[in-house]
Design a protein around this motif. Structure first.
Motif, short mmCIF file in Angstrom:
data_model
loop_
_atom_site.label_atom_id
_atom_site.label_comp_id
_atom_site.label_asym_id
_atom_site.label_seq_id
_atom_site.Cartn_x
_atom_site.Cartn_y
_atom_site.Cartn_z
N GLN A 46 0.85 -1.17 0.00
CA GLN A 46 0.00 0.00 0.00
C GLN A 46 0.89 1.23 0.00
OE1 GLN A 46 -2.60 0.21 3.37
NE2 GLN A 46 -3.60 2.08 2.68
N GLU A 47 0.50 2.21 -0.80
CA GLU A 47 1.23 3.46 -0.87
C GLU A 47 0.62 4.41 0.16
OE1 GLU A 47 2.94 6.10 -4.55
OE2 GLU A 47 1.31 4.71 -4.93
N VAL A 48 1.45 4.89 1.09
CA VAL A 48 0.98 5.82 2.12
C VAL A 48 1.90 7.02 2.16
CG1 VAL A 48 -0.05 4.01 3.55
CG2 VAL A 48 2.31 4.68 3.94
N GLU A 49 1.42 8.10 2.77
CA GLU A 49 2.23 9.30 2.88
C GLU A 49 3.44 9.02 3.76
OE1 GLU A 49 1.85 13.95 4.20
OE2 GLU A 49 0.07 12.86 3.59
N ALA A 50 4.60 9.42 3.29
CA ALA A 50 5.85 9.19 4.02
C ALA A 50 6.01 10.22 5.12
CB ALA A 50 7.03 9.26 3.07
N ASN A 51 6.47 9.78 6.26
CA ASN A 51 6.77 10.67 7.37
C ASN A 51 8.24 11.07 7.24
OD1 ASN A 51 7.28 11.95 9.78
ND2 ASN A 51 6.06 10.53 10.99
N LEU A 52 8.48 12.20 6.63
CA LEU A 52 9.85 12.64 6.37
C LEU A 52 10.61 12.98 7.65
CD1 LEU A 52 9.19 14.80 3.19
CD2 LEU A 52 9.96 12.43 3.33
N ARG A 53 9.89 13.36 8.69
CA ARG A 53 10.55 13.68 9.97
C ARG A 53 11.17 12.43 10.59
NH1 ARG A 53 6.14 17.75 12.62
NH2 ARG A 53 6.54 19.45 11.18
N GLY A 110 12.29 10.04 8.80
CA GLY A 110 13.28 9.54 7.85
C GLY A 110 12.81 8.35 7.04
N GLU A 111 11.50 8.21 6.86
CA GLU A 111 11.01 7.09 6.06
C GLU A 111 11.45 7.26 4.62
OE1 GLU A 111 6.76 6.95 6.65
OE2 GLU A 111 6.97 5.89 8.54
N PRO A 112 11.86 6.18 3.97
CA PRO A 112 12.31 6.29 2.58
C PRO A 112 11.15 6.61 1.64
CG PRO A 112 12.29 4.00 3.30
CD PRO A 112 11.96 4.83 4.49
N LEU A 113 11.45 7.34 0.59
CA LEU A 113 10.42 7.75 -0.37
C LEU A 113 10.32 6.74 -1.51
CD1 LEU A 113 11.03 11.58 -0.78
CD2 LEU A 113 9.21 10.45 0.46
N TRP A 114 9.09 6.43 -1.89
CA TRP A 114 8.84 5.65 -3.10
C TRP A 114 8.72 6.61 -4.28
CZ3 TRP A 114 9.35 1.85 -6.10
CH2 TRP A 114 8.48 1.62 -7.16
N ARG A 115 7.91 7.64 -4.10
CA ARG A 115 7.78 8.65 -5.14
C ARG A 115 7.37 9.97 -4.50
NH1 ARG A 115 2.56 9.76 -6.94
NH2 ARG A 115 1.00 8.48 -5.93
N GLU A 116 7.67 11.06 -5.19
CA GLU A 116 7.27 12.38 -4.73
C GLU A 116 5.93 12.73 -5.37
OE1 GLU A 116 10.19 15.45 -5.03
OE2 GLU A 116 11.79 14.10 -4.41
N HIS A 148 5.42 16.69 -0.73
CA HIS A 148 5.23 15.47 0.05
C HIS A 148 5.68 14.28 -0.77
CE1 HIS A 148 2.91 17.54 3.15
NE2 HIS A 148 2.30 18.19 2.18
N GLY A 149 5.74 13.15 -0.13
CA GLY A 149 6.11 11.93 -0.83
C GLY A 149 5.37 10.75 -0.25
N THR A 150 5.48 9.63 -0.93
CA THR A 150 4.83 8.41 -0.46
C THR A 150 5.88 7.34 -0.22
OG1 THR A 150 4.45 7.57 -2.69
CG2 THR A 150 2.69 8.92 -1.71
N THR A 151 5.53 6.41 0.62
CA THR A 151 6.36 5.24 0.88
C THR A 151 5.47 4.02 0.72
OG1 THR A 151 7.99 4.29 2.37
CG2 THR A 151 6.00 5.17 3.39
N LEU A 152 6.05 2.86 0.80
CA LEU A 152 5.31 1.61 0.63
C LEU A 152 5.34 0.82 1.92
CD1 LEU A 152 6.82 0.56 -2.81
CD2 LEU A 152 4.55 1.52 -2.41
N ILE A 153 4.17 0.27 2.29
CA ILE A 153 4.11 -0.61 3.45
C ILE A 153 3.52 -1.94 3.02
CG2 ILE A 153 3.97 1.23 5.17
CD1 ILE A 153 0.95 0.53 5.37
N VAL A 154 3.90 -2.98 3.70
CA VAL A 154 3.36 -4.31 3.45
C VAL A 154 2.03 -4.40 4.19
CG1 VAL A 154 3.74 -6.78 3.71
CG2 VAL A 154 5.68 -5.27 3.27
N THR A 155 0.98 -4.82 3.48
CA THR A 155 -0.35 -4.94 4.08
C THR A 155 -0.49 -6.29 4.76
OG1 THR A 155 -1.29 -5.90 2.09
CG2 THR A 155 -1.35 -3.49 2.26
#
Length: 182
Positions: A49-56, A58-64, A69-76
């Motif tokens: 699932q693509e979710v908003e990345a918490n840049l504070r 330091g979560e890695p970005l999947w896409r901007e 803002h950017g998104t990251t990926l999590i395993v559902t």
């Protein structure tokens, strides 16, 4: 169990082991169009699932997203089940990790000194009123000077909490002492 490619299995199992089930970073060698295609298929199947990345944090970005803002990926949960991992187990591990961060460590038992060890001999030498010089310590314990200094700093100072002091004497040279009783 669902049939997974090797890449999909790597992404899901690695994500299950990370805090918050983060799927990033992707395995080495998976980049560009191949990464986009693999991740796209996994999102379509509900494993990622693509979710908003918490840049504070330091979560890695999947896409901007283009708006700063950017998104990251999590395993559902479905992704965890696809690799045979119960989501409840992952959630339990996450709770344990969080507690370890927030709760103070349990009181540890103070180390006990064993009689007759080189460490006990070193402590006895340092507790004498006249203390001990490096030459005396190395001769008595058959240690090299760097080993004796390491023992005084590490084992005695850091692990046992003893304060080893050092003074300069004109006749004997540098003298090491422990002022507190053990």
């Amino acid at each position: 169990m669902t049939k997974l490619s090797e890449t999909q299995s790597l992404i899901l199992t690695a994500g299950a082991q990370r805090p918050d089930n983060l799927a990033l970073p992707l395995p080495k060698g998976l980049a560009g169009a191949a990464a986009k295609m693999a991740v796209g298929k996994m999102i379509d199947r509900g494993w990622l699932q693509e979710v908003e990345a918490n840049l504070r944090r330091g979560e890695p970005l999947w896409r901007e997203t283009g708006d700063g803002h950017g998104t990251t990926l999590i395993v559902t949960d479905a992704g965890l089940l696809a690799v045979g991992i119960e989501p409840a187990v992952v959630q339990t591990i996450a709770v344990i990790r969080e507690r370890a961060k927030t709760e103070p460590e349990a009181e540890t038992k103070a180390p006990t000194l064993r009689a007759g060890t080189k460490q006990a001999q070193l402590i006895a030498m340092l507790q004498r009123p006249e203390g001990a010089t490096m030459d005396e310590i190395t001769a008595a314990l058959s240690w090299l000077p760097h080993t004796a200094r390491g023992a005084m700093s590490g084992a005695l100072g850091k692990k046992l909490g003893l304060v080893v002091t050092s003074t300069k004497d004109d006749t004997r040279g540098r003298i090491y002492r422990i002022n507190s009783a053990v």
